[in-house]
Design an enzyme around this catalytic site. Structure first.
Site, short mmCIF file in Angstrom:
data_model
loop_
_atom_site.label_atom_id
_atom_site.label_comp_id
_atom_site.label_asym_id
_atom_site.label_seq_id
_atom_site.Cartn_x
_atom_site.Cartn_y
_atom_site.Cartn_z
N ILE A 13 1.04 -1.08 -0.18
CA ILE A 13 -0.20 -0.11 -0.39
C ILE A 13 1.32 1.16 0.04
O ILE A 13 0.69 2.13 -0.52
CB ILE A 13 -0.97 0.21 1.54
CG1 ILE A 13 -1.89 -1.41 0.54
CG2 ILE A 13 -1.47 1.59 1.82
CD1 ILE A 13 -3.02 -1.33 -0.29
N GLU A 37 -3.57 -6.32 7.83
CA GLU A 37 -3.46 -4.52 7.70
C GLU A 37 -2.25 -4.54 8.45
O GLU A 37 -2.20 -4.61 9.62
CB GLU A 37 -4.56 -3.76 7.97
CG GLU A 37 -5.51 -3.85 7.24
CD GLU A 37 -7.10 -2.62 7.17
OE1 GLU A 37 -6.61 -1.67 8.26
OE2 GLU A 37 -8.06 -2.12 6.46
N ARG A 63 4.83 13.83 20.34
CA ARG A 63 4.08 12.87 19.87
C ARG A 63 2.94 13.10 18.90
O ARG A 63 1.67 13.00 19.73
CB ARG A 63 4.14 11.82 20.30
CG ARG A 63 5.58 10.99 21.56
CD ARG A 63 6.56 10.79 20.16
NE ARG A 63 7.04 10.07 20.82
CZ ARG A 63 8.58 9.66 20.40
NH1 ARG A 63 8.74 10.04 18.54
NH2 ARG A 63 9.51 9.07 20.75
N ALA A 75 15.06 6.23 22.93
CA ALA A 75 15.19 5.46 22.00
C ALA A 75 15.14 6.34 21.05
O ALA A 75 14.62 7.66 20.22
CB ALA A 75 13.06 5.42 22.50
N SER A 112 2.62 -3.79 19.31
CA SER A 112 1.34 -3.85 18.98
C SER A 112 1.37 -4.84 17.78
O SER A 112 1.58 -4.27 16.95
CB SER A 112 0.83 -2.48 18.17
OG SER A 112 0.61 -0.97 18.80
N GLY A 114 -1.02 -7.35 16.98
CA GLY A 114 -1.99 -7.36 15.93
C GLY A 114 -1.28 -6.77 14.71
O GLY A 114 -2.28 -7.07 13.61
N GLU A 137 17.42 17.01 12.71
CA GLU A 137 16.88 18.59 12.55
C GLU A 137 15.73 18.58 12.83
O GLU A 137 15.03 19.76 12.67
CB GLU A 137 17.04 18.24 11.18
CG GLU A 137 17.14 19.90 10.41
CD GLU A 137 17.00 19.77 9.04
OE1 GLU A 137 16.19 19.86 8.59
OE2 GLU A 137 18.31 19.86 8.59
N GLU A 139 13.52 17.10 15.41
CA GLU A 139 14.12 16.78 16.59
C GLU A 139 13.81 17.69 18.19
O GLU A 139 14.69 18.54 17.97
CB GLU A 139 14.81 15.15 16.81
CG GLU A 139 15.04 14.21 18.50
CD GLU A 139 15.58 12.80 18.11
OE1 GLU A 139 15.03 12.09 18.99
OE2 GLU A 139 16.29 13.47 17.49
#
Length: 180
Positions: A13, A37, A63, A75, A112, A114, A137, A139
């Protein structure tokens, strides 16, 4: 019953710089067919870092999926072919300016499973040395530190909503008696 789904067809996709999206037609364990998906991601690393002053380093950054700043341990994503431990050391220095000589594995997790194959490896870093921050740049982060004694209250007050960070804090709470 064998718990396995055979992929019959893959339909790409979207292919991006961080994720790829696909729809898979699968054969289920009972013989029926379904669609999945899926998001494919190269993986990520996270570091629960404790300063020489016994404080845990967190980053606070906006976020977009959450539409707010979140408090997290440092992270970042793995580059193609990059070793996880090397990536963790790189991300820690880039985001905090601290250098970790040795890392201890805390956990590997799927956030996640799933719909995504992203695996996050979480490390503990102690005996840190001072280095230099090198943010990307695009962040923007604020560094925040909490004493080991403050960690339980962070969880109790729901100040941490990020799964990898919750796992790291719980690891510290379970394994370090001096702040229980």
């Amino acid at each position: 019953m064998e718990l396995f789904e055979k992929t019959l067809k893959r339909t790409p996709i979207y292919q991006g710089s961080i994720i790829d999206l696909e729809v898979h037609d699968v054969a289920l364990p009972d013989g029926k067919e379904s669609k999945r998906e899926l998001i494919f991601h190269n993986g990520a690393v996270a570091v629960c870092a404790i300063t020489p002053e016994s404080e845990v380093i967190f980053v606070k950054q906006f976020r977009k999926p959450a539409e707010k700043p979140l408090l997290e341990i440092p992270a970042g994503k793995l580059e193609k072919g990059e070793e996880r431990e090397a990536a963790a050391k790189r991300e820690l220095e880039e985001e905090t300016g601290y250098i970790a000589e040795n890392l201890e594995l805390i956990a590997e997790m799927y956030g996640s499973p799933g719909y995504s194959n992203e695996k996050v490896t979480i490390y503990l870093a102690k005996d840190l040395k001072t280095g230099e921050m090198h943010l990307d740049e695009d962040e923007f982060i604020n560094l925040v530190t909490y004493s080991l004694e403050e960690l339980k209250q962070l969880l109790d007050d729901n100040e941490v909503e990020d799964a990898k960070t919750i796992i790291a804090i719980q690891h510290l709470l379970l394994n370090y008696n001096h702040f229980k």
